[in-house]
Design a protein around this motif. Structure first.
Motif, mmCIF file in Angstrom:
data_model
loop_
_atom_site.group_PDB
_atom_site.id
_atom_site.type_symbol
_atom_site.label_atom_id
_atom_site.label_comp_id
_atom_site.label_asym_id
_atom_site.label_seq_id
_atom_site.Cartn_x
_atom_site.Cartn_y
_atom_site.Cartn_z
ATOM 1 N N TYR A 37 0.862 -1.178 0.000
ATOM 2 C CA TYR A 37 0.000 0.000 0.000
ATOM 3 C C TYR A 37 0.898 1.227 0.000
ATOM 4 O O TYR A 37 2.116 1.143 0.213
ATOM 5 N N LEU A 38 0.293 2.382 -0.218
ATOM 6 C CA LEU A 38 1.019 3.639 -0.138
ATOM 7 C C LEU A 38 0.085 4.697 0.431
ATOM 8 O O LEU A 38 -1.043 4.861 -0.056
ATOM 9 N N LEU A 39 0.536 5.395 1.456
ATOM 10 C CA LEU A 39 -0.219 6.512 2.008
ATOM 11 C C LEU A 39 -0.002 7.712 1.095
ATOM 12 O O LEU A 39 1.127 8.113 0.841
ATOM 13 N N GLU A 40 -1.117 8.277 0.597
ATOM 14 C CA GLU A 40 -1.049 9.465 -0.250
ATOM 15 C C GLU A 40 -2.016 10.499 0.333
ATOM 16 O O GLU A 40 -3.233 10.365 0.180
ATOM 17 N N GLY A 41 -1.454 11.476 1.023
ATOM 18 C CA GLY A 41 -2.290 12.469 1.693
ATOM 19 C C GLY A 41 -3.094 11.793 2.783
ATOM 20 O O GLY A 41 -2.537 11.151 3.665
ATOM 21 N N ASP A 42 -4.416 11.895 2.682
ATOM 22 C CA ASP A 42 -5.273 11.252 3.677
ATOM 23 C C ASP A 42 -5.958 10.004 3.124
ATOM 24 O O ASP A 42 -6.948 9.538 3.663
ATOM 25 N N ARG A 43 -5.423 9.472 2.021
ATOM 26 C CA ARG A 43 -5.971 8.254 1.421
ATOM 27 C C ARG A 43 -4.889 7.175 1.331
ATOM 28 O O ARG A 43 -3.702 7.467 1.385
ATOM 29 N N ILE A 44 -5.348 5.945 1.171
ATOM 30 C CA ILE A 44 -4.461 4.799 0.981
ATOM 31 C C ILE A 44 -4.597 4.331 -0.456
ATOM 32 O O ILE A 44 -5.711 4.188 -0.971
ATOM 33 N N ARG A 45 -3.476 4.092 -1.108
ATOM 34 C CA ARG A 45 -3.464 3.618 -2.489
ATOM 35 C C ARG A 45 -2.992 2.177 -2.528
ATOM 36 O O ARG A 45 -2.000 1.817 -1.891
ATOM 37 N N PHE A 46 -3.716 1.366 -3.281
ATOM 38 C CA PHE A 46 -3.324 0.003 -3.617
ATOM 39 C C PHE A 46 -3.168 -0.064 -5.123
ATOM 40 O O PHE A 46 -3.725 0.756 -5.846
ATOM 41 N N LEU A 58 -14.075 -5.347 -4.424
ATOM 42 C CA LEU A 58 -14.067 -3.921 -4.111
ATOM 43 C C LEU A 58 -15.024 -3.124 -4.995
ATOM 44 O O LEU A 58 -15.611 -2.139 -4.562
ATOM 45 N N LYS A 59 -15.179 -3.554 -6.241
ATOM 46 C CA LYS A 59 -16.123 -2.875 -7.133
ATOM 47 C C LYS A 59 -17.564 -3.130 -6.693
ATOM 48 O O LYS A 59 -18.415 -2.261 -6.816
ATOM 49 N N ARG A 60 -17.815 -4.322 -6.171
ATOM 50 C CA ARG A 60 -19.165 -4.679 -5.729
ATOM 51 C C ARG A 60 -19.486 -4.099 -4.356
ATOM 52 O O ARG A 60 -20.573 -3.624 -4.095
ATOM 53 N N ASP A 61 -18.508 -4.144 -3.449
ATOM 54 C CA ASP A 61 -18.688 -3.659 -2.084
ATOM 55 C C ASP A 61 -17.428 -2.871 -1.718
ATOM 56 O O ASP A 61 -16.364 -3.468 -1.530
ATOM 57 N N PRO A 62 -17.516 -1.561 -1.626
ATOM 58 C CA PRO A 62 -16.317 -0.739 -1.451
ATOM 59 C C PRO A 62 -15.696 -0.772 -0.059
ATOM 60 O O PRO A 62 -14.659 -0.152 0.169
ATOM 61 N N ARG A 63 -16.284 -1.500 0.872
ATOM 62 C CA ARG A 63 -15.712 -1.545 2.228
ATOM 63 C C ARG A 63 -14.433 -2.383 2.226
ATOM 64 O O ARG A 63 -14.375 -3.450 1.626
ATOM 65 N N VAL A 64 -13.437 -1.878 2.931
ATOM 66 C CA VAL A 64 -12.138 -2.546 2.996
ATOM 67 C C VAL A 64 -11.520 -2.285 4.365
ATOM 68 O O VAL A 64 -11.794 -1.274 5.002
ATOM 69 N N VAL A 85 -12.843 4.969 -2.894
ATOM 70 C CA VAL A 85 -13.350 6.246 -3.390
ATOM 71 C C VAL A 85 -12.933 6.502 -4.830
ATOM 72 O O VAL A 85 -13.469 7.403 -5.476
ATOM 73 N N GLU A 86 -11.994 5.697 -5.343
ATOM 74 C CA GLU A 86 -11.550 5.874 -6.726
ATOM 75 C C GLU A 86 -10.894 4.592 -7.214
ATOM 76 O O GLU A 86 -10.137 3.952 -6.489
ATOM 77 N N ILE A 87 -11.181 4.251 -8.458
ATOM 78 C CA ILE A 87 -10.548 3.124 -9.150
ATOM 79 C C ILE A 87 -10.159 3.625 -10.535
ATOM 80 O O ILE A 87 -10.969 4.254 -11.214
ATOM 81 N N ASP A 112 3.740 -7.275 -18.081
ATOM 82 C CA ASP A 112 2.828 -7.750 -19.127
ATOM 83 C C ASP A 112 1.415 -8.058 -18.628
ATOM 84 O O ASP A 112 0.674 -8.771 -19.294
ATOM 85 N N GLN A 113 1.035 -7.521 -17.481
ATOM 86 C CA GLN A 113 -0.305 -7.759 -16.952
ATOM 87 C C GLN A 113 -0.972 -6.422 -16.639
ATOM 88 O O GLN A 113 -0.321 -5.510 -16.129
ATOM 89 N N PRO A 114 -2.269 -6.307 -16.938
ATOM 90 C CA PRO A 114 -2.959 -5.046 -16.642
ATOM 91 C C PRO A 114 -3.038 -4.803 -15.140
ATOM 92 O O PRO A 114 -3.251 -5.722 -14.354
ATOM 93 N N ARG A 115 -2.851 -3.536 -14.750
ATOM 94 C CA ARG A 115 -2.873 -3.133 -13.342
ATOM 95 C C ARG A 115 -3.956 -2.075 -13.135
ATOM 96 O O ARG A 115 -4.314 -1.341 -14.057
ATOM 97 N N VAL A 116 -4.439 -1.994 -11.891
ATOM 98 C CA VAL A 116 -5.496 -1.054 -11.535
ATOM 99 C C VAL A 116 -5.134 -0.383 -10.212
ATOM 100 O O VAL A 116 -4.779 -1.070 -9.247
ATOM 101 N N ASP A 117 -5.213 0.948 -10.180
ATOM 102 C CA ASP A 117 -5.033 1.703 -8.939
ATOM 103 C C ASP A 117 -6.360 1.791 -8.207
ATOM 104 O O ASP A 117 -7.403 2.003 -8.834
ATOM 105 N N VAL A 118 -6.307 1.631 -6.894
ATOM 106 C CA VAL A 118 -7.495 1.746 -6.039
ATOM 107 C C VAL A 118 -7.114 2.627 -4.852
ATOM 108 O O VAL A 118 -6.100 2.385 -4.201
ATOM 109 N N TRP A 119 -7.928 3.664 -4.600
ATOM 110 C CA TRP A 119 -7.712 4.533 -3.452
ATOM 111 C C TRP A 119 -8.865 4.363 -2.476
ATOM 112 O O TRP A 119 -10.024 4.266 -2.887
ATOM 113 N N ILE A 120 -8.527 4.313 -1.186
ATOM 114 C CA ILE A 120 -9.570 4.248 -0.164
ATOM 115 C C ILE A 120 -9.455 5.455 0.756
ATOM 116 O O ILE A 120 -8.361 5.985 0.983
#
Length: 133
Positions: A37-46, A58-64, A85-87, A112-120
């Motif tokens: 993970y990475l702390l970015e400001g007041d959010r966490i990035r995965f 996470l797309k179905r239920d945003p709780r983490v 809060v963002e994908i 060689d694999q698609p990646r997705v950023d997720v912020w909570i």
């Protein structure tokens, strides 16, 4: 209402500590997995492999939930409950490279694999041991 981590907890979360993320299956069963993970400001990035089931969770239920353990002292930790809060797709692998450099000093080796950023956002925070306050 969102809780704000203490200064000590922010400093702890800014380090590349080991962590475990929990998501919820469709039937409500929790699933945990070790993650960066990475702390970015007041959010966490995965950054997740685009084919991972936890991304669908996470797309179905945003709780983490995220538990971050002190490297070498698992009695000191910070647990966060939050929500997505963002994908965003990461086609240039900039997100995973940023997180990989935080942990290893190097870009992410798998290219060689698609990646997705997720912020909570952080809704609740709890510290124990050296991070209690």
């Amino acid at each position: 209402m969102a809780e704000t981590p203490s200064t000590q907890q922010f400093e702890f979360l800014a380090k590349p500590n080991p962590s475990v993320m929990a998501t919820l299956r469709k039937d409500g069963t929790p699933v945990t997995v070790a993650t960066w993970y990475l702390l970015e400001g007041d959010r966490i990035r995965f950054n997740l492999d685009g084919s991972r089931v936890r991304l669908h969770h996470l797309k179905r239920d945003p709780r983490v939930s995220l538990t971050v353990l002190a490297d070498g002292d698992w009695y000191s930790y910070v647990s966060i409950q939050g929500r997505v809060v963002e994908i965003a797709d990461d086609p240039e692998l900039e997100g995973i490279d940023k997180i990989s450099r935080h942990y290893t000093g190097n870009p992410y080796p798998v290219r060689d694999q698609p990646r997705v950023d997720v912020w909570i956002s952080i809704d609740k925070v709890h510290g124990w041991g050296a991070t209690a306050k």
